[in-house]
Design an enzyme around this catalytic site. Structure first.
Site, PDB file in Angstrom:
ATOM      1  N   ARG A 240       0.849  -1.184   0.000  1.00  0.00           N
ATOM      2  CA  ARG A 240       0.000   0.000   0.000  1.00  0.00           C
ATOM      3  C   ARG A 240       0.890   1.240   0.000  1.00  0.00           C
ATOM      4  O   ARG A 240       1.382   1.686   1.041  1.00  0.00           O
ATOM      5  CB  ARG A 240      -0.952  -0.055   1.193  1.00  0.00           C
TER       6      ARG A 240
ATOM      7  N   HIS B 252     -10.476  -7.743  -1.107  1.00  0.00           N
ATOM      8  CA  HIS B 252      -9.979  -6.942   0.018  1.00  0.00           C
ATOM      9  C   HIS B 252     -10.068  -5.445  -0.290  1.00  0.00           C
ATOM     10  O   HIS B 252      -9.227  -4.647   0.134  1.00  0.00           O
ATOM     11  CB  HIS B 252      -8.535  -7.329   0.362  1.00  0.00           C
TER      12      HIS B 252
ATOM     13  N   ASP C 279     -18.012  -8.147  -1.276  1.00  0.00           N
ATOM     14  CA  ASP C 279     -17.587  -6.801  -0.908  1.00  0.00           C
ATOM     15  C   ASP C 279     -16.624  -6.280  -1.965  1.00  0.00           C
ATOM     16  O   ASP C 279     -16.434  -6.894  -2.999  1.00  0.00           O
ATOM     17  CB  ASP C 279     -16.986  -6.759   0.507  1.00  0.00           C
TER      18      ASP C 279
END
Length: 409
Positions: free
Chosen positions: A166, A276, A307
């Site tokens: 990230r 995710h 999701d």
């Protein structure tokens, strides 16, 4: 007159203004070049809805039954780590807002409150999200505490053999505990309301993990998770969880429909189709694109949740029509939490409920079960105008109703 955000996009913008850059980026960002993050949105936008009028929709219901319990709408607040960075003890606010709305809340192992405090937060249906740590005794103790405290379902996250890179967190030096640099201190001065709240409550800590593991200072949250999570986790480990946990067991983080037979074999009750939120494998398939294959593989034997990127009631309608039983949301309620605590989350859930009602009535679905593939078309690029709106699948998909033929043939 106070203006309340009227969409999740507006809640996001409000959160961007109210949070220091390094906190907003932690919530908002994805892995690598954030291609999966962008694709989640683009894939949802490619699925177009068919209005179906006239249909008598004077009596409509959004209620859904998940694992034997009735809920007000097909939405779940999924597990989101470090919610307390958006708002002090934010996990409690999320749980209370979910309870007031009549939907489940999933507590993260990376929560910023204790399991005991969360279990006491409102009377709603609470699930617990479990990581399988290198030290299995830790996971065993967490599972036992979840059972003792009355969490009704267990959601095991499996898509974290290694954390995604990230880059926003790396660039911002996002760490626990927070490390202060001149840039971060300047950001605090520019966001006095957040700074004052944190000064009063103290900086967020991963309460559950701290109690079980003890925490050291790390460069990024990803580094912390990499030091604790076990890359050797396989289906045998999930079989152990199944044998230990007697309530509903949900596996979160599957993207390959070929894994469904394994899930059925060990007795899993539900799956969360998830990338995710674009925070792990950059370039991964969007969940809305792969969802129908999961429904085809699972039939009616599994509760299917999804999701990653869902921001509107129309997005939820898309997922229901493609075979999901309910949608888990994450960033949507974190943006709302940062915008106004528990009341902000409650308002955001109200926005999603209202948006879903509009889609539901205009699509002619009196109940959640009425959504099906015949209500959708897939948008194609305009290079060939005759292919702009096409059936979603070239061949009929098993288990899904095969009508009308214009959609599935």
């Amino acid at each position: 007159m106070t203006h309340h955000p009227q969409s999740i996009a507006e809640f996001r913008e409000c959160a961007r203004r109210r949070l220091p850059r390094f906190v907003f980026d932690f919530i908002d960002g994805g892995s690598g070049g954030e291609n999966t993050l962008a694709e989640n949105r683009a894939a949802l936008d490619r699925v177009r809805l068919l209005g179906r009028a006239p249909v008598d929709v004077s009596q409509c219901s959004q209620s859904v039954n998940l694992f034997g319990r009735d809920h007000a709408m097909p939405v779940i607040i999924g597990p989101t780590g470090l919610a307390g960075a958006a708002w002090p003890q934010g996990d409690l606010d999320l749980a209370r807002a979910a309870a007031d709305t009549g939907i489940p809340f999933v507590m993260s192992t990376a929560a910023t409150v204790s399991m005991e405090d969360l279990a006491r937060a409102g009377a709603g249906d609470k699930w617990f999200q479990l990581y399988l740590f290198r030290d299995r005794a830790v996971s065993r103790r967490l599972l036992a505490r979840a059972r003792t405290l009355g969490f009704s379902a267990l959601e095991v996250t499996v898509d974290n053999a290694i954390p995604g890179r990230r880059l926003r967190d790396v660039r911002n030096g996002f760490s626990l505990p927070f490390r202060w640099s001149p840039g971060k201190l300047a950001s605090l001065l520019a966001h006095p309301a957040w700074t004052l709240r944190m000064a009063r409550s103290g900086p967020p800590t991963l309460e559950v993990m701290a109690a079980e593991l003890g925490l050291r200072q790390t460069d990024t949250i990803a580094e912390l998770m990499q030091s604790q999570l076990d890359p050797s986790v396989g289906w045998e480990d999930l079989k152990w969880v199944r044998e230990t946990w007697t309530g509903p067991l949900i596996v979160k983080g599957l993207l390959d429909p070929g894994q469904v037979p394994k899930a059925l074999e060990i007795g899993v009750d539900g799956i969360v189709v998830s990338n995710h939120g674009g925070r792990q494998l950059d370039g991964a398939v969007a969940t809305i694109d792969i969802l129908p294959e999961f429904r085809s593989a699972a039939g009616s034997q599994l509760t299917l949740l999804v999701d990653s990127g869902f921001r509107t009631g129309s997005d939820i309608a898309r997922a229901l029509a493609l075979g999901a039983d309910a949608v888990q949301i994450g960033r949507a309620t974190l943006y709302a939490l940062a915008s106004g605590g528990e009341e902000g989350v409650r308002q955001a859930l109200g926005v999603l409920k209202s948006e879903l009602a509009v889609a539901q009535m205009l699509m002619g679905a009196r109940s959640v079960k009425d959504f099906d593939l015949s209500m959708l078309r897939r948008h194609r690029p305009p290079e060939r105008p005759e292919l702009m709106f096409q059936p979603l699948f070239p061949e009929p998909v098993a288990v899904v109703p095969a009508k009308p033929q214009s959609l599935l043939s």
